[in-house]
Every structure is written in C-alpha cells, then in structure tokens.
Design a protein around this motif. Structure first.
Motif, PDB file in Angstrom:
ATOM      1  N   HIS A   7      16.310  27.699  69.685  1.00  0.00           N
ATOM      2  CA  HIS A   7      16.365  27.793  71.148  1.00  0.00           C
ATOM      3  C   HIS A   7      16.700  26.412  71.709  1.00  0.00           C
ATOM      4  N   HIS A   9      19.722  24.324  74.722  1.00  0.00           N
ATOM      5  CA  HIS A   9      20.736  24.501  75.777  1.00  0.00           C
ATOM      6  C   HIS A   9      21.776  23.384  75.776  1.00  0.00           C
ATOM      7  N   HIS A  39      21.732  29.907  78.807  1.00  0.00           N
ATOM      8  CA  HIS A  39      21.383  30.965  79.751  1.00  0.00           C
ATOM      9  C   HIS A  39      22.612  31.814  80.086  1.00  0.00           C
ATOM     10  N   GLU A  64      20.236  33.228  75.974  1.00  0.00           N
ATOM     11  CA  GLU A  64      18.937  33.463  76.625  1.00  0.00           C
ATOM     12  C   GLU A  64      19.215  34.175  77.947  1.00  0.00           C
ATOM     13  N   ASP A 253      13.616  24.555  72.912  1.00  0.00           N
ATOM     14  CA  ASP A 253      14.042  24.752  74.301  1.00  0.00           C
ATOM     15  C   ASP A 253      14.509  23.424  74.905  1.00  0.00           C
ATOM     16  N   HIS A 255      16.703  20.673  76.576  1.00  0.00           N
ATOM     17  CA  HIS A 255      17.756  20.670  77.601  1.00  0.00           C
ATOM     18  C   HIS A 255      18.495  19.338  77.666  1.00  0.00           C
TER      19      HIS A 255
HETATM   20 MN    MN Z   1      15.616  28.046  77.367  1.00  0.00          MN
END
Ligand code: MN
Ligand code: AMP
Ligand code: MN
Ligand code: MN
Length: 286
Positions: A7, A9, A39, A64, A253, A255
C-alpha cells in the motif's frame, strides 16, 4: 521485519513521488515485494512495474478505491487487479468524476471562512488533475501558512465540522468489490483502525457489521499492519482477520518523505495467527 509493502501512493494520486522514483526508494529500503495503490486510478502501474523489475522487486498491480458505506467513507484496496479490465476502469472513471466538483465546493467553503484562491492553489499540487483531493488542498494550506503541516490541516480543515469539508458520495461497497474481483483481484479493507464515528473510533458493533457485509459481498482481505495502526491495533485486527476468515495484508500507506506515518517498507511482522495475503503469489517471488 517484512520486506512486503502492499500500500503506497505516487503522484498519480496524492503521493509526492513519480511511480519510478517511489519504486527506487522502496528498493533502497529493502522492499522485495511491492504494490502501488493510488487512489481511484491505475495510471501509474505500468511505469511502477517497469521500475520494480529493474530493482528486482516483485510487483503487484493495485488500487485504493474510495467508498461510501452508511455514513462512512471507507477505502478498499484492490490487489493483483488487471488494470486493463473494462468494468474496473469504467468504475474508477465514475469515482474520479465527482472529484472536480467536490474540489470546487471545498474551495467555496474555505472562501466563506476567509481563505480564498484555494482551488487554483490545490490544483498546482495535483500532477493528475483527475485525482484532485484533500491532500493537495492540505499542501497548499501549509504553503500559504494556514497550518504548520499536512496533519494539522486535517485537524482544523477539510474534516466534518471544519471549513473545507464537503460531504461526498463515493462508490458503493458491493460495486467496488465486484470491480476488483471481476478483474481477478483481491479486495482488502484498508486501515480499519482509521474509521471513525464523529471523533470516536467506529464502534465494534458497526465494524463487525461492516466486516460481515464485506465478506458476504466477496471481500477477502484486511490490512492488519499499516502505517496508521498502533501495535495494539495489529493485535486487534489480527483477531478480526481470524474471526472473519480474512487474509491479512500489510502496507506503509506512504505518501511522501516527511509526510506520512511511516516510510516505505520495514514493516513489523504480521501477528502469528494471520494468513498473509501474499502466500498465493509467493511462488512468483524472485
Ligand atoms: Mn492509501
Ligand atoms: P480524499 O480522497 O480527497 O478525501 O483524500 C483522502 C486522503 O487524505 C487520504 O488518502 C490521506 O492521504 C489524506 N488524509 C486523510 N486524513 C488525514 C490525516 N489525518 N493526516 C494526513 N493525511 C490525511
Ligand atoms: Mn491519500
Ligand atoms: Mn486510505
């Protein structure tokens, strides 16, 4: 320690790094098995897959998806999806479509609170205009001195009851799971510890109802280890994984440097009782 990160981005959604740079950073931090999960968009997958191969990492196609379930916004990660699948792409397109209008309304709400010109400012941070979202707004509000960092933006703006918040209807849970399953993927409930009712965490009863519906609709996985969970939450959600017979996933997750709970990779092991979601893909590991 795990060398899986399922996971993260890129700047195709609200991450800071282009897909190839993100993959290079992951490899440099010892990741061997990675999924890119932007996303509502799969446009970064081809570049990421190529970069991952160059760095000898096994790559899993991911996404996601933003979902509205009852009064909650949920995130469902699709892993091992086929980005060429037409129904999946049509679904993602429909989710993206609402973001432009929502952004305009968010900007109007901030203007009413005395903060003008945010729409144009936020778009400057969106490499992919179709995925304009709260993180881009947050970066602009930090740049213009309205908050000290992105995290404090999400305390004072853009959330329920604060300037810049706009309620929004995302995809339905059953449609989302069908798009993912229909493209050969596995649907995973992302960061379950992050869902709240008002200021309180989502109650156990609601969470159980959600998990029962999720499984009934064909959902198969849950993130147990994620950047925003505490060690206590790893144990808590490992129990739910066992109770609902779900596969367990893990992901940072991430970023961007300095912006996320965790950097890429180096995640702690899953609790022993968990069945790792990657076992089925392990034979493909290099
Ligand atoms: Mn995410
Ligand atoms: P959106 O899809 O436009 O509603 O934006 C959701 C994104 O905002 C999430 O994927 C996170 O990247 C970011 N976000 C939400 N809450 C927070 C928070 N408390 N701190 C930092 N980022 C957040
Ligand atoms: Mn995000
Ligand atoms: Mn999320």
């Amino acid at each position: 320690m795990l060398d899986y990160d399922l996971h993260c981005h890129s700047n195709v959604s609200d991450g800071l790094l282009p897909p190839a740079e993100l993959m290079a950073r992951a490899a440099g931090r010892g990741v061997k098995f990675i999924a890119l999960t932007d996303h509502d968009d799969t446009d970064g997958l081809a570049e990421a897959a190529q970069a991952a191969e160059k760095h000898q990492m096994k790559f899993i196609n991911g996404v996601e998806i933003s979902v509205s379930w009852r009064s909650h916004t949920l995130h469902i990660v699709g892993l091992n999806i086929d980005p060429k699948n037409k129904a999946l792409q049509a679904g993602l397109h429909s989710v993206r479509e609402g973001r432009g209008e929502r952004a305009r309304l968010m900007s109007e709400s901030l203007a009413r609170a005395g903060i003008g010109g945010v729409l144009e400012g936020a778009y400057q941070y969106a490499s992919n205009r179709e995925i304009i979202g709260r993180t881009h707004f947050a970066r602009y509000l930090v740049e213009t001195g309205h908050a000290k960092d992105v995290r404090s933006v999400f305390k004072n703006f853009l959330v329920k009851g604060k300037p810049g918040f706009v309620p929004h209807q995302w995809a339905a849970l059953n449609d989302t799971i069908n798009w993912i399953n229909g493209s050969g993927g596995v649907a995973v409930l992302a960061h379950p510890g992050r869902y709240t009712s008002g200021r309180k965490p989502m109650g156990r009863k609601t969470l159980r109802e959600l998990l029962a519906e999720f499984v009934e609709m064909g959902g198969r996985g849950i993130e147990v280890v994620t950047g925003s969970h505490t060690p206590e939450q790893y144990a808590e959600f490992a129990k739910y994984a066992t109770e609902f017979n779900l596969l367990s996933s893990c992901g940072s997750d991430f970023h961007g440097p300095g912006e996320s709970y965790r950097d890429l990779g180096r995640l702690p092991d899953l609790p022993l009782e968990c069945r790792p979601i990657w076992q089925a893909w392990e034979s493909a590991r290099q």
